[in-house]
Design an enzyme around this catalytic site. Structure first.
Site, short mmCIF file in Angstrom:
data_model
loop_
_atom_site.label_atom_id
_atom_site.label_comp_id
_atom_site.label_asym_id
_atom_site.label_seq_id
_atom_site.Cartn_x
_atom_site.Cartn_y
_atom_site.Cartn_z
CB ALA A 197 -0.07 -0.52 38.77
N GLY B 70 0.41 3.79 45.99
CA GLY B 70 0.27 3.04 47.24
C GLY B 70 1.53 3.14 48.11
CD GLU C 215 5.55 5.45 41.51
OE1 GLU C 215 4.34 5.75 41.58
OE2 GLU C 215 6.03 4.40 41.99
O1 DER Z 1 3.51 3.49 44.88
C1 DER Z 1 3.50 3.07 43.74
O2 DER Z 1 3.03 3.70 42.76
C2 DER Z 1 3.96 1.65 43.49
O3 DER Z 1 4.51 1.51 42.21
C3 DER Z 1 2.75 0.74 43.64
O4 DER Z 1 1.78 1.22 42.77
C4 DER Z 1 3.04 -0.72 43.35
O5 DER Z 1 3.71 -1.21 44.43
P1 DER Z 1 3.93 -2.80 44.59
O6 DER Z 1 4.75 -3.23 43.41
O7 DER Z 1 4.67 -2.92 45.90
O8 DER Z 1 2.57 -3.45 44.62
#
Ligand code: DER
Length: 234
Positions: free
Chosen positions: A87, A100, A107
């Protein structure tokens, strides 16, 4: 404790807590999930763990294949036991910002057909309110033809700025695994939003495919903390 070590601790703890033989797992996207897949592969090697992994993105599919884990899809496994995913931010009510990494649509679909969504994250994601730490805004996946009116309507209704996400290594905007565009809506943190209302309103705008607001979806969150422990929230 480094950020990467915190991610790894959270991911390993989540796998060890929720994954057992014959589990059907949704595999999320991003960097933290890499550690969870690393743990699944280790357990397969050392304890002959037998699981099926359903990806949430092209990246997740590559992770599953490169770690020699069994690949599945929703057609074969329409009901998953759990999804493990990262997340970008988690608020005090377990409302998530995700996307992100640009993978929010699949997802949310895979998480939506899982009995449990397990979030794994480092301590930087642990917030009281959305926007406290994550400043890049709420990702919104949109059909390319409609990105401009959606951008204008969000800004008119909620203020802030809804910016078209541009590629870094390719000219032009980011194109998602689904052929769509992403608007990142940086909302005014001076205001208090009813995220459920906001989510429903934005999703009703013609051309919006999905938002990166995951509301009432997380069953548990595992935060790797600065002191080397793992904070679990249910
Ligand atoms: O893009 C997404 O939803 C990813 O899961 C992001 O929310 C978390 O990415 P990270 O583990 O690289 O911080």
């Amino acid at each position: 404790m480094s950020i990467e070590e915190a991610k790894r601790l959270a991911a390993f703890k989540a796998v060890d807590t929720f994954i057992q033989d014959n589990t059907i797992i949704g595999v999320g996207s991003g960097s933290t999930i890499v550690y969870a897949v690393e743990r699944l592969a280790e357990l397969k090697r050392t304890k002959n763990l037998n699981v099926v992994c359903v990806p949430t993105s092209f990246q997740a599919r590559q992770l599953i294949l490169s770690n020699d884990l069994k690949l599945g899809d929703l057609e074969q496994y329409p009901k998953l036991n759990c999804t493990i995913d990262g997340a970008d931010e988690v608020d005090k009510n377990l409302v998530l910002i995700k996307g992100g990494g640009g993978c929010l649509l699949q997802e949310k679909i895979i998480a939506g057909y899982s009995e449990k969504l397990i979030i794994v994250a480092d301590y930087n994601k642990d917030s009281q309110h959305l926007g406290d730490n994550y400043k890049k805004g709420i990702p919104i996946e949109v059909l390319p033809l409609a990105y401009k009116p959606i951008q204008m309507r969000i800004q008119e209704k909620y203020r802030g700025s809804a910016t078209l996400r541009m590629s870094k290594m390719k000219a032009g905007p980011v194109i998602t695994d689904n052929g769509n565009l992403i608007l990142d809506w940086v909302f005014p943190t001076s205001e208090t939003f009813n995220w459920d209302e906001v989510n429903k309103t934005i999703k009703m705008m013609p051309g919006v495919i999905e938002t990166g607001l995951f509301i009432n979806m997380a069953h548990a969150v595992f935060f790797g903390t600065k002191d080397g422990s793992v904070k679990e929230i249910y």
